[in-house]
Design a protein around this motif. Structure first.
Motif, mmCIF file in Angstrom:
data_model
loop_
_atom_site.group_PDB
_atom_site.id
_atom_site.type_symbol
_atom_site.label_atom_id
_atom_site.label_comp_id
_atom_site.label_asym_id
_atom_site.label_seq_id
_atom_site.Cartn_x
_atom_site.Cartn_y
_atom_site.Cartn_z
ATOM 1 N N GLU A 88 81.992 1.615 -12.040
ATOM 2 C CA GLU A 88 81.393 0.385 -12.536
ATOM 3 C C GLU A 88 80.078 0.096 -11.813
ATOM 4 O O GLU A 88 79.095 -0.336 -12.431
ATOM 5 C CB GLU A 88 82.370 -0.782 -12.372
ATOM 6 N N GLN A 89 80.046 0.329 -10.491
ATOM 7 C CA GLN A 89 78.804 0.133 -9.748
ATOM 8 C C GLN A 89 77.715 1.081 -10.252
ATOM 9 O O GLN A 89 76.555 0.676 -10.408
ATOM 10 C CB GLN A 89 79.042 0.357 -8.252
ATOM 11 N N ALA A 90 78.069 2.325 -10.517
ATOM 12 C CA ALA A 90 77.093 3.292 -11.022
ATOM 13 C C ALA A 90 76.562 2.858 -12.387
ATOM 14 O O ALA A 90 75.352 2.964 -12.667
ATOM 15 C CB ALA A 90 77.728 4.671 -11.110
ATOM 16 N N LEU B 10 76.415 -0.201 -13.599
ATOM 17 C CA LEU B 10 75.568 -1.385 -13.447
ATOM 18 C C LEU B 10 74.191 -1.019 -12.906
ATOM 19 O O LEU B 10 73.173 -1.546 -13.365
ATOM 20 C CB LEU B 10 76.252 -2.399 -12.521
ATOM 21 N N ARG B 11 74.151 -0.106 -11.930
ATOM 22 C CA ARG B 11 72.859 0.300 -11.364
ATOM 23 C C ARG B 11 71.999 1.024 -12.409
ATOM 24 O O ARG B 11 70.784 0.862 -12.459
ATOM 25 C CB ARG B 11 73.081 1.184 -10.135
ATOM 26 N N LYS B 12 72.651 1.811 -13.251
ATOM 27 C CA LYS B 12 71.930 2.501 -14.325
ATOM 28 C C LYS B 12 71.345 1.500 -15.306
ATOM 29 O O LYS B 12 70.199 1.642 -15.766
ATOM 30 C CB LYS B 12 72.887 3.467 -15.044
ATOM 31 N N GLU B 13 72.122 0.476 -15.626
ATOM 32 C CA GLU B 13 71.651 -0.554 -16.545
ATOM 33 C C GLU B 13 70.505 -1.348 -15.925
ATOM 34 O O GLU B 13 69.538 -1.699 -16.605
ATOM 35 C CB GLU B 13 72.817 -1.487 -16.918
ATOM 36 N N ILE B 14 70.602 -1.638 -14.622
ATOM 37 C CA ILE B 14 69.521 -2.344 -13.931
ATOM 38 C C ILE B 14 68.235 -1.525 -13.999
ATOM 39 O O ILE B 14 67.145 -2.064 -14.232
ATOM 40 C CB ILE B 14 69.915 -2.637 -12.464
ATOM 41 N N HIS B 15 68.349 -0.223 -13.791
ATOM 42 C CA HIS B 15 67.179 0.661 -13.842
ATOM 43 C C HIS B 15 66.541 0.630 -15.232
ATOM 44 O O HIS B 15 65.302 0.566 -15.359
ATOM 45 C CB HIS B 15 67.585 2.087 -13.477
ATOM 46 N N ARG B 16 67.369 0.675 -16.275
ATOM 47 C CA ARG B 16 66.841 0.653 -17.647
ATOM 48 C C ARG B 16 66.102 -0.655 -17.930
ATOM 49 O O ARG B 16 64.999 -0.652 -18.494
ATOM 50 C CB ARG B 16 67.987 0.819 -18.653
ATOM 51 N N LEU C 216 73.274 -8.810 -13.332
ATOM 52 C CA LEU C 216 73.817 -7.486 -12.996
ATOM 53 C C LEU C 216 73.820 -7.252 -11.486
ATOM 54 O O LEU C 216 74.764 -6.670 -10.942
ATOM 55 C CB LEU C 216 73.008 -6.398 -13.702
ATOM 56 N N ARG C 217 72.774 -7.696 -10.810
ATOM 57 C CA ARG C 217 72.743 -7.555 -9.353
ATOM 58 C C ARG C 217 73.868 -8.353 -8.702
ATOM 59 O O ARG C 217 74.478 -7.907 -7.730
ATOM 60 C CB ARG C 217 71.381 -8.023 -8.821
ATOM 61 N N LYS C 218 74.136 -9.524 -9.262
ATOM 62 C CA LYS C 218 75.225 -10.339 -8.730
ATOM 63 C C LYS C 218 76.566 -9.631 -8.917
ATOM 64 O O LYS C 218 77.433 -9.673 -8.036
ATOM 65 C CB LYS C 218 75.231 -11.695 -9.458
ATOM 66 N N ARG D 51 79.224 -8.443 -6.020
ATOM 67 C CA ARG D 51 80.648 -8.804 -6.036
ATOM 68 C C ARG D 51 81.522 -7.568 -5.848
ATOM 69 O O ARG D 51 82.533 -7.606 -5.134
ATOM 70 C CB ARG D 51 80.991 -9.488 -7.357
ATOM 71 N N LEU D 52 81.141 -6.482 -6.484
ATOM 72 C CA LEU D 52 81.943 -5.264 -6.376
ATOM 73 C C LEU D 52 81.829 -4.629 -4.994
ATOM 74 O O LEU D 52 82.688 -3.837 -4.592
ATOM 75 C CB LEU D 52 81.493 -4.259 -7.438
ATOM 76 N N SER D 53 80.778 -4.978 -4.257
ATOM 77 C CA SER D 53 80.579 -4.401 -2.921
ATOM 78 C C SER D 53 81.253 -5.217 -1.834
ATOM 79 O O SER D 53 81.281 -4.806 -0.675
ATOM 80 C CB SER D 53 79.070 -4.293 -2.631
ATOM 81 N N GLU D 54 81.742 -6.415 -2.177
ATOM 82 C CA GLU D 54 82.359 -7.277 -1.153
ATOM 83 C C GLU D 54 83.662 -6.672 -0.644
ATOM 84 O O GLU D 54 84.418 -6.093 -1.398
ATOM 85 C CB GLU D 54 82.617 -8.669 -1.741
#
Length: 408
Positions: free
Chosen positions: A346-348, A350-356, A399-401, A405-408
């Motif tokens: 899920e983190q991967a 989200l990061r891909k979507e942020i990049h796009r 998305l960053r938020k 959350r997933l990193s907490e």
């Protein structure tokens, strides 16, 4: 631009009500042009704006649209999408009426409905408040504001919340609460139909003829019924609480408003994590709730509306497991992530979507940073780019938020 037949930019209300095909629309719009040379330009615009013609929205939706646009100003910026939106509103009312009629089949009322549940008291209070505002707007000829009042009450309060809350009582074990809820569903719906009748007379008359026998009303038409009076509730309080009615009503209103806030927070969290709406999840509460007693009162409804399998209040010094959190009534609500999603995947994603999205933001900023584009592009195109930039930026923040959350 002002509508004018000679310019070919008019819309016939009958075409909106009944619908019209593209070729007929082109023919109609170019028939009265004062300058024949602009015919090709007008035809090109119509084919671009209405490639499939105009879909029918119906008489009631058209009437509601014009009421909603009836401001004090002399200029009306007509938008076909608003008429389509009010068509959806009429469909929403129709579907809500079908639900009520389906769940009151064979029901026999006894006198006026008696309020047994907090949800009934809440909707009755909201109906009276809405009708008070409607009465004030009628007296000042603000048909746009009264249309907005009725739209918000029907769509949000009655259909989105009270109907959902009514399902809990109808499927529950309390026979008295189920009976009073059926009666309140009918009584408030009948009041809604009377309130809306001046704006959308056809659908309200049709539905009223189905509702009236359930309430044992003797009139032959909704026109024979009085318009709702804000000083008279649509329903009655339970006999054992008449003396304390104002305090009990206020407590019920506060309770349901608290429930709506909590449900909105939890559903938003589930949506952000892409958890299927029907999947039961646990909910952990960290910290001190503002009002534990009120939370206890809404706990069972919160569990049912948010598909929560259990609610656990964590002891003071307990660290919650890996979870997504959201503020909830002064405390923090956690949805444990174990077993719900693959956190790394899920983190991967989200990061891909942020990049796009960042690439799209770069394109927008490139256009808006180009003086030639800003100076030469149509105003609406520049405004659209500003809107897109704001929307992309908002999505990146959300998305960053989620990643945090997933990193907490």
């Amino acid at each position: 631009q002002k509508m004018s037949k000679s310019k070919g930019n008019t819309l016939d209300p009958l075409d909106l009500i009944d619908g019209i095909g593209l070729e007929d629309l082109v023919k109609k719009s170019t028939a009265s042009l004062l300058i024949p040379q602009v015919r090709k330009k007008v035809e090109k615009r119509i084919r671009k704006d209405y490639p499939y013609g105009i879909q029918a929205v119906g008489t009631d939706a058209m009437r509601f649209t014009f009421a909603a646009l009836a401001t004090y100003g002399r200029t009306i910026n007509f938008d076909l999408k608003r008429a389509e939106g009010y068509k959806h509103f009429c469909n929403k009312l129709w579907n809500a009426a079908r639900f009520v009629l389906m769940n009151t089949e064979g029901f026999t009322p006894h006198d006026e409905p008696v309020l047994h549940t907090a949800a009934e008291r809440w909707i009755d209070n909201r109906f009276r408040d809405t009708m008070q505002s409607v009465a004030e707007n009628f007296s000042s000829y603000r048909f746009d504001l009264l249309a907005q009042d009725l739209y918000q009450f029907v769509w949000n309060d009655y259909c989105d919340w009270f109907v959902e809350l009514a399902k809990l009582a109808l499927n529950g074990s309390d026979v008295a609460a189920a009976a009073s809820t059926r009666h309140t569903l009918l009584a408030v719906l009948e009041g809604i139909l009377r309130a809306l009748h001046p704006l959308i007379p056809f659908i309200t008359e049709e539905i009223w003829h189905e509702v009236a026998p359930r309430l044992e009303l003797q009139q032959n038409s909704i026109l024979e019924r009085c318009y709702p009076n804000p000083s008279q509730p649509a329903t009655l309080p339970a006999a054992d609480s008449v003396a304390a009615e104002p305090a009990i009503t206020q407590a019920a209103v506060t309770e349901i408003n608290t429930l709506i806030e909590a449900v909105t927070q939890v559903r938003s969290l589930r949506s952000e994590l892409s958890i299927a709406p029907g999947r039961p999840v646990p909910l952990l509460i960290e910290g001190r709730l503002d009002n534990p007693e009120r939370f206890t009162a809404i706990q069972s409804m919160l569990q049912a509306l948010c598909r929560i399998e259990r609610i656990e209040i964590l002891p003071g010094n307990t660290t919650p497991p890996a979870s997504a959190a959201t503020p909830l009534l002064g405390a923090k609500a956690h949805l444990p992530l174990e077993g719900l999603i693959d956190i790394a995947a899920e983190q991967a994603r989200l990061r891909k979507e942020i990049h796009r999205i960042k690439q799209e933001i770069g394109k927008c900023r490139g256009k808006l940073g180009n003086p030639r584009f800003v100076a030469n592009a149509p105003t609406e195109v520049v405004e659209q780019e500003h809107h897109r930039l704001g929307e992309w930026s908002r999505q990146v923040a959300v998305l960053r938020k989620q990643v945090e959350r997933l990193s907490e």
